[in-house]
Design a protein around this motif. Structure first.
Motif, mmCIF file in Angstrom:
data_model
loop_
_atom_site.group_PDB
_atom_site.id
_atom_site.type_symbol
_atom_site.label_atom_id
_atom_site.label_comp_id
_atom_site.label_asym_id
_atom_site.label_seq_id
_atom_site.Cartn_x
_atom_site.Cartn_y
_atom_site.Cartn_z
ATOM 1 N N PHE A 287 0.821 -1.205 0.000
ATOM 2 C CA PHE A 287 0.000 0.000 0.000
ATOM 3 C C PHE A 287 0.861 1.265 0.000
ATOM 4 N N ILE A 288 2.205 1.101 0.088
ATOM 5 C CA ILE A 288 3.102 2.256 0.069
ATOM 6 C C ILE A 288 3.266 2.718 -1.375
ATOM 7 N N CYS A 289 3.206 4.020 -1.600
ATOM 8 C CA CYS A 289 3.363 4.558 -2.941
ATOM 9 C C CYS A 289 4.845 4.515 -3.341
ATOM 10 N N PRO A 290 5.130 4.416 -4.651
ATOM 11 C CA PRO A 290 6.531 4.341 -5.099
ATOM 12 C C PRO A 290 7.370 5.534 -4.667
ATOM 13 N N GLU A 291 6.780 6.741 -4.691
ATOM 14 C CA GLU A 291 7.593 7.913 -4.343
ATOM 15 C C GLU A 291 8.009 7.912 -2.878
ATOM 16 N N LYS A 292 7.220 7.255 -2.021
ATOM 17 C CA LYS A 292 7.627 7.171 -0.613
ATOM 18 C C LYS A 292 8.778 6.184 -0.438
ATOM 19 N N ILE A 293 8.809 5.137 -1.278
ATOM 20 C CA ILE A 293 9.925 4.191 -1.221
ATOM 21 C C ILE A 293 11.205 4.860 -1.721
ATOM 22 N N HIS A 294 11.074 5.603 -2.838
ATOM 23 C CA HIS A 294 12.247 6.314 -3.362
ATOM 24 C C HIS A 294 12.748 7.378 -2.398
ATOM 25 N N GLN A 295 11.800 8.008 -1.666
ATOM 26 C CA GLN A 295 12.120 9.082 -0.727
ATOM 27 C C GLN A 295 12.798 10.255 -1.433
ATOM 28 N N LYS A 296 12.424 10.435 -2.705
ATOM 29 C CA LYS A 296 12.979 11.551 -3.451
ATOM 30 C C LYS A 296 11.909 12.609 -3.711
ATOM 31 N N ASN A 297 10.759 12.187 -4.188
ATOM 32 C CA ASN A 297 9.694 13.136 -4.475
ATOM 33 C C ASN A 297 8.933 13.505 -3.205
ATOM 34 N N LYS A 298 8.419 14.711 -3.192
ATOM 35 C CA LYS A 298 7.643 15.172 -2.048
ATOM 36 C C LYS A 298 6.302 14.444 -2.003
ATOM 37 N N ILE B 250 -3.725 8.543 -2.620
ATOM 38 C CA ILE B 250 -4.568 8.039 -3.710
ATOM 39 C C ILE B 250 -4.020 6.707 -4.217
ATOM 40 N N TYR B 251 -2.679 6.562 -4.240
ATOM 41 C CA TYR B 251 -2.086 5.270 -4.642
ATOM 42 C C TYR B 251 -2.538 4.163 -3.686
ATOM 43 N N LYS C 41 8.427 -4.900 -6.609
ATOM 44 C CA LYS C 41 7.303 -4.924 -7.553
ATOM 45 C C LYS C 41 6.586 -3.592 -7.575
ATOM 46 N N THR C 42 6.463 -2.937 -6.404
ATOM 47 C CA THR C 42 5.822 -1.633 -6.338
ATOM 48 C C THR C 42 6.585 -0.627 -7.184
ATOM 49 N N CYS D 27 -9.200 1.834 -10.532
ATOM 50 C CA CYS D 27 -8.133 1.232 -9.735
ATOM 51 C C CYS D 27 -6.772 1.422 -10.400
ATOM 52 N N LEU D 28 -6.673 1.137 -11.702
ATOM 53 C CA LEU D 28 -5.392 1.234 -12.407
ATOM 54 C C LEU D 28 -4.908 2.670 -12.496
ATOM 55 N N LYS D 29 -5.834 3.617 -12.668
ATOM 56 C CA LYS D 29 -5.426 5.033 -12.710
ATOM 57 C C LYS D 29 -4.901 5.470 -11.349
ATOM 58 N N ALA D 30 -5.568 5.048 -10.271
ATOM 59 C CA ALA D 30 -5.115 5.440 -8.932
ATOM 60 C C ALA D 30 -3.761 4.825 -8.599
ATOM 61 N N MET D 31 -3.439 3.667 -9.188
ATOM 62 C CA MET D 31 -2.177 2.980 -8.899
ATOM 63 C C MET D 31 -1.093 3.281 -9.934
ATOM 64 N N ALA D 32 -1.271 4.349 -10.724
ATOM 65 C CA ALA D 32 -0.259 4.707 -11.721
ATOM 66 C C ALA D 32 1.087 4.942 -11.048
ATOM 67 N N LEU D 33 2.164 4.510 -11.711
ATOM 68 C CA LEU D 33 3.509 4.641 -11.142
ATOM 69 C C LEU D 33 3.903 6.099 -10.971
ATOM 70 N N ASP D 34 3.599 6.920 -11.949
ATOM 71 C CA ASP D 34 3.911 8.353 -11.883
ATOM 72 C C ASP D 34 2.758 9.081 -11.198
#
Length: 694
Positions: free
Chosen positions: A238-249, A256-257, A283-284, A308-315
């Motif tokens: 359930f963690i969004c990709p940007e939180k894993i990267h810890q780069k984007n705000k 929403i992700y 995988k995330t 669902c797929l729009k909310a889980m978009a990588l970007d």
């Protein structure tokens, strides 16, 4: 005791509990019993009962004596430092700031008699969404009936409403998952656990929100300092990709992700990602998941899948930019319109229009069919009388011809049936004879295929003696494949007391079945133990076990050397363990030098009926140099299939089948054979023979 006395005592007890007095006589003269109870109450909470605990807090169910109700009371798990206490209170402060029907309410923050902080919250009877989804995953009939898709979407929309409100206050939840959503017995939905929530900084609050910025008590700098920094906080999956990267705000798109992952779970009854935490995180980051409709057996509306797929978009830019947009798309789905996430074409719009007007279309179609049916009946009535005479005559002729054909077909079918029974009996006899011979010869090649063939034959075999032979052989096939559970199950079906072979298999399977790990194979050490204790009267099964073990698994040569030594000793009729050990030495990349010199080894191949090359014990050791000096080795066929840079055979005067190892696959042979160098060069020009002294 009479019914009247029992009723009086019950009411008396309820009355005492309501006003928190053991002595009702003290209140008998009071005109204000509730006010008096508050004035003389010395205790606020009682009946403390532990419910559960999370990462930072323990939750208790307590009775609020002043409010005469049950509430949830949270206490910190870690309270050694003020920083830990402040982190605990941070969740309460954020939650108390959020006043929404679908957000858990905080009633009180305070310190207990020991100075330890606590806070109380609304207590709701019900279950978490995680518990509901777990039952749905297990196809629980009652849960499937109580929570159809529409009710799950209702729960999802209420969570959206709570999250939309929190985002309007510039608060991100960042830990949305089924375990943090409580569903009440009467349809209540509460979003809980704001322990790692963050307050967005540098975001202007709209004037329409009605918030006086000068009076906001939530300090983003203060509260956000107590979240995990430099680490991944939240729940994998359930963690969004940007939180894993810890780069984007982090932004509302981060929540929403998580909502997209939650919707995936609601639609398919399983999570989008599976595996270990590390695998889920990887995988995330790659958006490595399949569509919900492809991951389950039940139908999923395409419009909900698109949301669902729009909310889980990588970007984050490709997701919904606000919860409001997500709610709007859900409302379009509820009203039967295509969602914006679908990028609908005219055909989709036509289908959605037909679904919205399905009743009108159904009525129109019904009346059209009815009119057509009436016209059809009228036409048929006109033609029936004209064709009836012709039809009756043709029917009589056809029936006569059909009767003759059926009679001939019946005779033919009877003959085919009798022939098929004879052929089946012959095939069954031949199959049993083959299996019986294989069993007598201890031949366990093609184990997987033979198990399937035996299972198919067992369905129509009723002879008890044959059944025993077939099951005994099948158990042996399971054993050499290290499938000890199925070997035990198979042997349990027959009497093994009169067979030492079967009894040994049963005893060994019961010993080693407990050692099988997740890969369902014995480790090298366990296989070595099995090799040392294996009975001699069934040792061919040991060789097959090693054969399948090395064929289906890839282990380092160092892991196989002890097993190979024990089997070499058995093949050469030596003790399973000797004082002298073979020596395996790695000298370049993955190439090894194996020293068997001065051993009593004559044979290097297992005496089993498999491919000649696969019989050799030493092929799994990646040997590039082999030293057989001063051994009993004298047959070149033992080295079929070898590719060696060097072979040392000092002390061996004569080798039969020398042509087999002089084909060029072995480049150099160090020797002191009886043949002269000229004879060797002339007869075996592909190999370089180097004569050495003893």
């Amino acid at each position: 005791m009479s019914d009247l006395e029992e009723a009086y005592q019950q009411r008396d007890g309820d009355f005492r509990q309501f006003y928190q007095f053991d002595k009702l006589e003290e209140m008998a003269e009071s005109s204000f019993p509730i006010l008096d109870s508050l004035q003389i109450s010395e205790q606020h909470y009682s009946e403390e009962e532990f419910i559960t605990q999370g990462g930072e807090k323990k939750i208790f169910r307590v009775r609020d004596l002043l409010g005469d109700r049950y509430v949830a009371l949270a206490r910190p798990i870690h309270c050694e430092t003020k920083n830990e206490l402040e982190s605990f209170l941070r969740e309460a402060r954020i939650t108390s700031f959020l006043q929404h029907p679908n957000i858990l309410s905080v009633h009180e923050m305070n310190l207990d008699a020991q100075g330890i902080p606590f806070f109380t919250m609304e207590f709701m009877n019900g279950q978490s969404l995680a518990e509901i989804l777990e039952k749905l995953t297990k196809k629980d009939a009652k849960t499937l009936e109580e929570f159809p898709l529409n009710r799950l979407i209702d729960i999802f929309q209420k969570v959206c409403s709570a999250l939309s409100y929190a985002h309007s206050k510039n608060i991100l939840h960042l830990d949305i998952k089924p375990a943090n959503i409580q569903v009440g017995e009467h349809g209540e939905v509460l979003l809980c656990d704001w322990g790692i929530a963050q307050i967005q900084t540098g975001v202007k609050i709209p004037e329409s929100s009605g918030i006086d910025l000068s009076k906001i008590t939530l300090d983003p700098q203060l509260l956000n300092d107590h979240t995990l920094v430099g680490a991944i906080s939240g729940s994998p999956g359930f963690i969004c990709p940007e939180k894993i990267h810890q780069k984007n705000k982090l932004s509302p798109a981060s929540d929403i992700y998580a909502m997209g992952s939650l919707l995936y779970y609601l639609l398919s009854h399983q999570m989008a990602f599976s595996g270990s935490n590390e695998a889920i995180i990887q995988k995330t980051l790659k958006a490595d998941f399949i569509k919900p409709s492809l991951s389950c057996n039940h139908a999923i509306p395409r419009s909900l899948e698109a949301i669902c797929l729009k909310a889980m978009a990588l970007d984050p830019k490709n997701r919904y930019q606000s919860i409001k947009h997500l709610e709007d798309d859900l409302e379009l789905y509820r009203q039967g319109f295509p969602t914006l996430a679908q990028n609908a074409n005219p055909l989709i719009y036509l289908k959605s229009w037909s679904r919205r007007h399905s009743k009108s279309l159904l009525l129109s179609s019904f009346f059209s069919l009815l009119i057509g049916f009436i016209l059809f009946l009228a036409f048929e009535k006109i033609n029936t009388e004209r064709l009836q005479a012709i039809t009756e005559k043709q029917r009589a002729e056809e029936n006569l011809q059909l009767f003759k054909q059926q009679e001939a077909a019946t005779r033919k079918n009877r003959q085919l049936y009798e022939l098929e029974n004879k052929l089946s009996a012959l095939q069954a006899d031949h199959f049993f004879e083959t299996i019986s011979n294989l069993y007598d010869l201890d031949n366990y090649t093609d184990a997987t295929k033979r198990i399937k063939a035996i299972n198919k034959h067992l369905e129509r075999e009723h002879n008890q003696e044959r059944l025993k032979i077939l099951l005994a052989y099948k158990a042996g096939l399971y054993f050499v494949l290290q499938n000890y559970p199925d070997c035990i199950k198979t042997l349990d079906k027959i009497n093994i007391q009169d067979s030492g072979k079967l009894k040994s298999l049963y005893d060994l399977s019961n010993i080693y079945v407990a050692l099988i790990q997740d890969n369902k194979k014995l480790s090298s050490e366990q296989l070595e133990s099995l090799t040392l204790r294996f009975p001699n009267h069934i040792q061919s099964m040991l060789y097959y076990t090693y054969y399948y073990h090395t064929m289906n698994s890839h282990r380092k040569p160092e892991e196989n050397v002890k097993i190979a030594e024990a089997l070499l000793n058995r093949i050469n009729l030596l003790a399973p363990q000797t004082d002298r050990h073979i020596k395996l030495k790695k000298f370049k990349n993955d190439l090894y030098h194996l020293d068997l010199s001065h051993h009593e080894y004559r044979h290097l191949s297992m005496p089993i009926a498999v491919n000649r090359r696969r019989r050799n014990l030493l092929l799994t050791l990646h040997i590039n140099q082999l030293d057989l000096s001063h051994t009993r080795f004298n047959d070149g066929s033992e080295l079929i299939g070898y590719n060696l840079d060097e072979l040392h055979i000092r002390g061996i005067k004569k080798i039969s089948n020398l042509r087999i190892i002089a084909t060029g696959r072995i480049k150099k042979i160090y020797h002191n054979l009886e043949l002269s160098d000229q004879e060797l060069l002339k007869t075996y020009p592909k190999v370089k023979f180097i004569r050495v002294s003893e």
